[in-house]
Enzyme design. Structure first.
Site, PDB file in Angstrom:
ATOM      1  CG  ASP A  32      -1.758   1.378   1.139  1.00 12.51           C
ATOM      2  OD1 ASP A  32      -1.819   1.641   0.690  1.00 12.51           O
ATOM      3  OD2 ASP A  32      -2.376   1.097   2.463  1.00 12.51           O
ATOM      4  CD  GLU A  86      -5.147   3.360  -2.676  1.00 16.66           C
ATOM      5  OE1 GLU A  86      -5.525   4.311  -2.072  1.00 16.66           O
ATOM      6  OE2 GLU A  86      -4.022   3.302  -2.666  1.00 16.66           O
ATOM      7  CG  ASP A 121      -9.734   4.312   0.900  1.00 20.47           C
ATOM      8  OD1 ASP A 121      -9.242   5.047   1.613  1.00 20.47           O
ATOM      9  OD2 ASP A 121      -8.459   2.731   0.271  1.00 20.47           O
ATOM     10  CE  LYS A 147      -2.013   6.980  -3.625  1.00 19.90           C
ATOM     11  NZ  LYS A 147      -2.187   5.973  -2.136  1.00 19.90           N
TER      12      LYS A 147
END
Ligand code: AMP
Length: 580
Positions: A8, A147, A170, A70
């Site tokens: 992850d 994800e 999420d 990211k």
């Protein structure tokens, strides 16, 4: 069997996990923590630091440290660490290198393959950049997994017998994703995904930091936002306060000596209440319900038809998130899935499926969707006029993947010999309001009157979310194709080789991390919860050392003895593994 791990690669923290028999397990880092902060920096001698060590110099050395890279993946932006410039891909590669290294130390052998997760709402360029980061780190990334789908896999593994509709919500450090899934007979079918790849807990920190900065300006007349070092400290204080506000009603904020470059000895002492924080971030949190509604509409479901809501991502711990979700669905979201670890554990499950180590035992199968509409730019005739810039969808959003679709278009001009194929994603009628993915030119079309020549355009979207576009001039049979990875931001083979060598060199010369000395805040509570749960399950003759370490760890946390806490945390992690 090949060693393959699940990773992850998060905005704030990254985790690596593997299949241990039929259970996914987190691999601890060298410091003994279960999460590695996705932070990279250079120390005072310009050696690379990754993880907790880099995170702890964020406030003292903001010009040589980077977090939340990211958010920049797939863009042409560059990150400066001191004098050196990096691509976002290279920074992520250093984070991956640290995870790979931890896994190799754990197994005592090389790990060269990984399943890496990305937000479902990541674009093609962002996915390619993630694959490239793996490549630079020496990891083959054949499989990119969404994800929320990963989180659903982790959840689904324990609920294979149930037939139900599950929503995975999420909310991480920098992205928000929601997926609607149907589960039956071991099949997990993603029906729809939606999200916002520019919203997460980092935005909450910034909103709170802005608020504190305004308070400092009001009271002391200085603007800490113009001083990167001072503002980095305010941001860290804001994040810490935000976390605490998930458990308490109000927290003090203390920033001694924040005057910084103004040279003034200014100290700020304030307080923020949970209600005050909620007023700052409420609109952002409520905005997540729009993609939730969109995904439910696409899945043709009403909120009441959903059986379970699984909350994942660190930011789902904010109580207002919980309340907003509960109110929207008319039921409490599920507890019991670890919001920080679910995605990594699911990635490990996918890794296990890939090498065939678990499918036979569990019979689990998963299908995913393409979360956005993909298409090309066309011109349309309106009476005498040719209107350009119109978006013509080829793959509708939330189609199950892999998918291949072909549409046929004709030339719009007399004697037209070429067609420019411009590919976009989005749902707007005009391409200018959608996201540009890439373009290429189809040449060698035989001349003829307008509309006489036809070109077929085929879009193939694979299970990793990577798009390939192929065109064929029907009269000649000539084919041209484009992997959307050939966008300007994408590295060439040579650039990749150079970057891989650089990352390897810098990693090898990196600052050594002493095991168990660096403390990773934020994981203690989870670790304690896990340890206490384990204690309750163990027969009494086996609880001895675990019970003692839990006690000393709690004591160290209470007294704020960070060195002791880090030591006990590392021991506790090891013990938990030994006991498994
Ligand atoms: P992730 O990307 O899933 O690792 O989530 C990281 C985000 O979760 C960061 O913005 C953290 O500040 C946030 N976070 C972690 N723990 C908490 C907490 N207890 N309360 C609020 N936010 C949290």
């Amino acid at each position: 069997m090949a060693r393959i791990v699940g990773i992850d690669l998060g905005t704030t923290n990254s985790l690596v996990a593997f299949m241990d028999g039929d259970r996914p397990r987190i691999i601890p880092s060298r410091t003994g923590a279960r999460m590695t902060p996705s932070v990279v920096g250079l120390d005072h001698t310009d050696r690379v630091l990754v993880g907790s060590a880099a995170r702890s110099q964020l406030a003292t050395s903001p010009g040589k440290t980077v977090a939340e890279v990211k958010r920049l993946m797939g863009s042409a932006e560059r990150v400066a660490l001191g004098e050196r410039l990096y691509t976002p891909t290279e920074i992520s590669a250093l984070v991956l290198k640290a995870l790979k290294d931890d896994a190799e130390r754990f197994f005592g052998e090389t790990v060269d393959e990984a399943v890496v997760t990305v937000p479902a709402y990541f674009t093609d360029a962002q996915r390619q950049a993630t694959k490239d980061a793996g490549h630079l780190a020496g990891l083959q990334v054949d499989r990119i997994l969404n994800e929320p789908t990963a989180a659903a896999l982790a959840y689904g593994l324990d609920h294979l017998d149930k037939e139900q509709t599950v929503v995975v919500y999420d909310l991480g450090g920098g992205t928000f994703d929601v997926s609607v899934l149907e589960m039956f007979d071991g099949v997990l079918e993603v029906k729809a995904s939606a999200g916002n790849n520019k919203l997460g807990g980092g935005d909450f920190d910034r909103a709170l930091a802005e608020h504190i900065a305004k308070e400092i300006a009001r009271r002391h007349g200085i603007d800490v936002r113009s001083d990167p070092r001072a503002f980095a400290r305010v941001l860290l204080a804001a994040e810490e306060a935000k976390r605490q506000l998930s458990a308490t009603d109000a927290v003090p904020i203390s920033l001694p000596g924040i005057g910084g470059s103004s040279g003034l000895p200014i100290s700020y002492e304030g307080e923020i209440s949970r209600a005050g924080f909620e007023a700052l971030v409420g609109d952002m949190i409520r905005s997540t319900l729009e993609p939730v509604k969109a995904a439910l509409t696409d899945a043709r479901l009403s909120p009441r038809q959903v059986s379970e809501i699984v909350l994942v991502g660190g930011s789902s711990r904010v109580p207002l998130v919980h309340r907003a979700v509960a109110e929207f669905f008319g039921k409490e979201p599920l507890r019991g899935v670890d919001p920080d670890e679910a995605v990594a554990l699911g990635a490990a499950v996918q890794a296990g499926l890939k090498v065939g180590s678990i499918s036979t035992q569990t019979g689990i199968m998963i299908t995913d969707v393409c979360p956005f509409t993909l298409g090309v730019e066309v011109a349309e005739r309106a009476g005498q006029q040719l209107v350009t810039g119109i978006f013509s969808p080829v793959i509708p959003r939330n189609s199950t993947v892999p998918i291949s679709r072909t549409d046929i278009y004709s030339t719009t001009g007399d004697g037209q010999r070429e067609v420019e194929v411009r590919v976009f994603q989005g749902d707007a009628r005009y391409v200018r309001n959608n996201v540009f993915l890439g373009q290429y030119r189809v040449e060698g079309i035989p001349a003829g009157p307008k509309g006489s020549q036809r070109v077929s355009i085929t879009f193939s979207y694979d299970i990793n979310g990577i798009l390939q576009v192929t065109t064929k001039v029907l009269s000649t049979g000539k084919e041209t194709s484009l992997r959307i990875d050939k966008t300007p931001e994408r590295m060439t083979v040579e650039e990749r080789a150079t970057a891989a060598a650089r990352i390897d060199r810098e990693w090898k010369m990196g600052a050594p991390v002493e095991p168990a000395k660096v403390h990773n805040p934020g994981v203690e509570n989870d670790l304690l919860t896990i340890a206490k749960k384990r204690l309750a399950e163990l027969p009494s003759h086996k609880t001895g050392e675990l019970s003692a370490v839990v006690g000393t760890f709690e004591e160290a946390l209470k007294t704020g003895d960070k060195a002791a806490a880090a030591r006990h945390e590392a021991r506790l992690t090891d013990l938990l593994f030994e006991l498994e």
